[in-house]
Write a protein that holds these residues in place. Structure first.
Motif, PDB file in Angstrom:
ATOM      1  N   THR A 245       0.853  -1.187   0.000  1.00 40.21           N
ATOM      2  CA  THR A 245       0.000   0.000   0.000  1.00 40.21           C
ATOM      3  C   THR A 245       0.888   1.235   0.000  1.00 40.21           C
ATOM      4  O   THR A 245       1.836   1.342   0.775  1.00 40.21           O
ATOM      5  CB  THR A 245      -0.908   0.017   1.238  1.00 40.21           C
ATOM      6  OG1 THR A 245      -0.110  -0.150   2.421  1.00 40.21           O
ATOM      7  CG2 THR A 245      -1.939  -1.100   1.160  1.00 40.21           C
ATOM      8  N   ASN A 246       0.585   2.169  -0.894  1.00 38.12           N
ATOM      9  CA  ASN A 246       1.334   3.414  -1.033  1.00 38.12           C
ATOM     10  C   ASN A 246       0.359   4.575  -0.893  1.00 38.12           C
ATOM     11  O   ASN A 246      -0.772   4.503  -1.395  1.00 38.12           O
ATOM     12  CB  ASN A 246       2.024   3.480  -2.387  1.00 38.12           C
ATOM     13  CG  ASN A 246       2.922   2.287  -2.649  1.00 38.12           C
ATOM     14  OD1 ASN A 246       4.096   2.290  -2.301  1.00 38.12           O
ATOM     15  ND2 ASN A 246       2.368   1.241  -3.267  1.00 38.12           N
ATOM     16  N   GLY A 247       0.773   5.633  -0.231  1.00 44.13           N
ATOM     17  CA  GLY A 247      -0.132   6.747   0.021  1.00 44.13           C
ATOM     18  C   GLY A 247       0.306   8.032  -0.652  1.00 44.13           C
ATOM     19  O   GLY A 247       1.501   8.314  -0.783  1.00 44.13           O
TER      20      GLY A 247
ATOM     21  N   VAL B 131      -9.644  -3.956   2.973  1.00 49.57           N
ATOM     22  CA  VAL B 131      -9.685  -3.339   1.644  1.00 49.57           C
ATOM     23  C   VAL B 131      -8.282  -3.175   1.054  1.00 49.57           C
ATOM     24  O   VAL B 131      -7.851  -3.967   0.208  1.00 49.57           O
ATOM     25  CB  VAL B 131     -10.427  -1.983   1.693  1.00 49.57           C
ATOM     26  CG1 VAL B 131     -10.503  -1.369   0.291  1.00 49.57           C
ATOM     27  CG2 VAL B 131     -11.828  -2.153   2.268  1.00 49.57           C
ATOM     28  N   ALA B 132      -7.562  -2.134   1.480  1.00 50.66           N
ATOM     29  CA  ALA B 132      -6.304  -1.765   0.819  1.00 50.66           C
ATOM     30  C   ALA B 132      -5.239  -2.856   0.899  1.00 50.66           C
ATOM     31  O   ALA B 132      -4.668  -3.267  -0.121  1.00 50.66           O
ATOM     32  CB  ALA B 132      -5.773  -0.468   1.424  1.00 50.66           C
TER      33      ALA B 132
ATOM     34  N   ALA C 275      -0.139   1.996   8.539  1.00 50.41           N
ATOM     35  CA  ALA C 275      -0.538   0.850   7.722  1.00 50.41           C
ATOM     36  C   ALA C 275       0.051   0.884   6.317  1.00 50.41           C
ATOM     37  O   ALA C 275      -0.110  -0.076   5.557  1.00 50.41           O
ATOM     38  CB  ALA C 275      -2.063   0.785   7.641  1.00 50.41           C
ATOM     39  N   ILE C 276       0.719   1.972   5.961  1.00 50.86           N
ATOM     40  CA  ILE C 276       1.354   2.046   4.643  1.00 50.86           C
ATOM     41  C   ILE C 276       2.565   1.113   4.633  1.00 50.86           C
ATOM     42  O   ILE C 276       3.511   1.289   5.406  1.00 50.86           O
ATOM     43  CB  ILE C 276       1.794   3.489   4.320  1.00 50.86           C
ATOM     44  CG1 ILE C 276       0.573   4.390   4.149  1.00 50.86           C
ATOM     45  CG2 ILE C 276       2.665   3.517   3.071  1.00 50.86           C
ATOM     46  CD1 ILE C 276      -0.301   4.038   2.963  1.00 50.86           C
TER      47      ILE C 276
ATOM     48  N   ASP D  40       9.053   5.553   3.917  1.00 50.16           N
ATOM     49  CA  ASP D  40       9.447   4.604   2.873  1.00 50.16           C
ATOM     50  C   ASP D  40       9.989   3.354   3.547  1.00 50.16           C
ATOM     51  O   ASP D  40      11.103   3.354   4.069  1.00 50.16           O
ATOM     52  CB  ASP D  40      10.495   5.214   1.944  1.00 50.16           C
ATOM     53  CG  ASP D  40      10.901   4.253   0.828  1.00 50.16           C
ATOM     54  OD1 ASP D  40      10.247   3.201   0.688  1.00 50.16           O
ATOM     55  OD2 ASP D  40      11.872   4.546   0.112  1.00 50.16           O
ATOM     56  N   ARG D  41       9.196   2.319   3.531  1.00 55.73           N
ATOM     57  CA  ARG D  41       9.582   1.074   4.188  1.00 55.73           C
ATOM     58  C   ARG D  41      10.799   0.426   3.527  1.00 55.73           C
ATOM     59  O   ARG D  41      11.496  -0.373   4.145  1.00 55.73           O
ATOM     60  CB  ARG D  41       8.405   0.093   4.151  1.00 55.73           C
ATOM     61  CG  ARG D  41       7.320   0.375   5.178  1.00 55.73           C
ATOM     62  CD  ARG D  41       7.761  -0.093   6.563  1.00 55.73           C
ATOM     63  NE  ARG D  41       6.756   0.127   7.571  1.00 55.73           N
ATOM     64  CZ  ARG D  41       5.781  -0.730   7.861  1.00 55.73           C
ATOM     65  NH1 ARG D  41       5.669  -1.853   7.168  1.00 55.73           N
ATOM     66  NH2 ARG D  41       4.926  -0.467   8.817  1.00 55.73           N
ATOM     67  N   HIS D  42      11.048   0.764   2.260  1.00 53.66           N
ATOM     68  CA  HIS D  42      12.119   0.099   1.518  1.00 53.66           C
ATOM     69  C   HIS D  42      13.382   0.948   1.400  1.00 53.66           C
ATOM     70  O   HIS D  42      14.377   0.500   0.827  1.00 53.66           O
ATOM     71  CB  HIS D  42      11.612  -0.296   0.129  1.00 53.66           C
ATOM     72  CG  HIS D  42      10.404  -1.190   0.177  1.00 53.66           C
ATOM     73  ND1 HIS D  42      10.490  -2.555   0.262  1.00 53.66           N
ATOM     74  CD2 HIS D  42       9.078  -0.897   0.191  1.00 53.66           C
ATOM     75  CE1 HIS D  42       9.266  -3.084   0.303  1.00 53.66           C
ATOM     76  NE2 HIS D  42       8.397  -2.095   0.268  1.00 53.66           N
TER      77      HIS D  42
END
Length: 382
Positions: free
Chosen positions: A6-8, A125-126, A161-162, A192-194
């Motif tokens: 999921t990206n916001g 959902v997402a 949750a992103i 940015d999780r990555h």
């Protein structure tokens, strides 16, 4: 946008979030990938018109395997979910856009300020969509009057949750875009999780330019890396480019400042950047005037190089923008004493010293005076 995550994308109303999502969708379609657009903000006619304006072929939009427009009218219950899963299996999209998070939560009866309710919405959902492979892009709003907020309006669980990246979109001064008007928005990464984007820094730009060659309503909307150069008055640079292109002949500095909207010093700074970047060349004209000729048209988003001394605000550092004395200028004295006449005098052929005083007069004026003196002398002799 990260696949399977999921990206916001959040921003104030009118900052162009939907254009960013559509630009991303158009890029995926151009790369022969498939896209699902879940729209709860616009409508099929408006969104299709925008995609066509971006140059997406009608045949691609009409192909149910390449592009799917979805407008939910009921909650994401199990029966609805099974239909959507079948669509995902059929299309295998690289991107699913949800426009917007707030409207979807309202349809689901989710309280956007409740941590537990928001977490459950993501789970149902997402995140559920993302776990099936595509990059999910969630559009959302920021808290009112807080464009610097690191996360969307509502519960902090939205940001938590992103699982990919969260961006905040803003539009700089004089860079808002509309029909027929180019502009640029900036996307700042706040998560940015990555680890590919530096949190708190502008990560990319959305550049929008009219594309009249494809039709009066057509636009180019491109997502790209941030310009590495320093600040530059790109709106004024575009204005100068259009002015020179319309006139189709070299123009003096005075003509450009008169014909391009904006503060004189900002227009001058924009002209300096265009010359330094190779968009405009200069040559000597009559009466010591400098002529400017367009080599190639400039559009917002094009690369440029800022010469030393040009700073944000328009004037060369240490000066007020008057080319005859540049950094030696004392703006308070100059503007109070000469009131901007310095540039006009140099363009008329006067040579001035560092204090703006006349060193020599224009050649034509000198010739006329010499002619007058000659005639006076002839009359006295006769």
């Amino acid at each position: 946008m990260y696949a399977g995550a999921t990206n916001g994308l959040a921003g104030e109303s009118g900052c162009g979030k939907t254009w960013t999502a559509l630009a991303a969708a158009a890029a995926e379609l151009e790369d022969s990938n498939n896209v699902i657009y879940i729209d709860m903000e616009d409508g099929p006619i408006g969104l299709t018109a925008r995609m066509l304006a971006l140059g997406v072929p009608p045949g691609v939009l009409a192909d149910p395997v390449r592009f799917a427009y979805v407008r939910p009218e009921e909650a994401f219950r199990d029966d609805v979910r099974s239909i959507f899963w079948a669509l995902l299996d059929q299309m295998r999209p690289s991107l699913v856009v949800l426009d917007s998070t707030g409207e979807s939560m309202a349809l689901e009866g989710t309280d956007p300020n409740s941590d537990d309710a928001v977490a459950l919405w993501f789970q149902r959902v997402a995140t559920a969509i993302a776990t099936r492979g595509p990059a999910v892009l969630l559009l959302d709003h920021l808290p009112k009057s807080d464009s610097a907020a690191p996360s969307p309006i509502g519960s902090q669980r939205k940001r938590a949750a992103i699982s990919g990246a969260q961006f905040i979109q803003t539009i700089g001064k004089e860079m808002a875009f509309a029909k027929g008007r180019p502009g640029q928005a900036r996307l700042t990464a706040t998560k940015d999780r990555h680890g590919n984007f530096v949190t708190g820094e502008v990560s990319m730009t959305l550049t929008v330019n009219p594309a009249p060659s494809r039709g009066t309503s057509s636009v180019d909307a491109l997502l790209g890396p941030i310009q590495d150069d320093e600040w530059a008055p790109t709106r004024h640079m575009l204005g100068i480019s259009e002015f020179l292109e319309a006139n189709q002949s070299p123009q003096t500095t005075a003509a450009i400042k008169k014909g391009v909207k904006g503060k004189s010093e900002t227009v001058l700074a924009a002209l300096q950047v265009l010359v330094a970047s190779g968009y405009v060349t200069t040559s000597s004209g009559g009466r010591n005037a400098t002529l400017h000729e367009l080599v190639k048209a400039f559009s917002i988003g094009d690369a440029y190089s800022v010469p030393d001394g040009v700073s944000e605000g328009g004037a060369p550092a240490g000066g007020c923008g008057h080319p005859w004395h540049d950094a030696k200028c004392n703006p308070d004295w100059c503007h109070a004493t000469h009131r901007g006449r310095c540039n006009k005098r140099t363009e008329d052929g006067y040579v001035l010293d560092d204090d703006g005083e006349i060193v020599s007069y224009p050649p034509e004026m000198v010739r006329q005076r010499e002619e007058q003196l000659r005639r006076i002398a002839e009359r006295e002799e006769s």
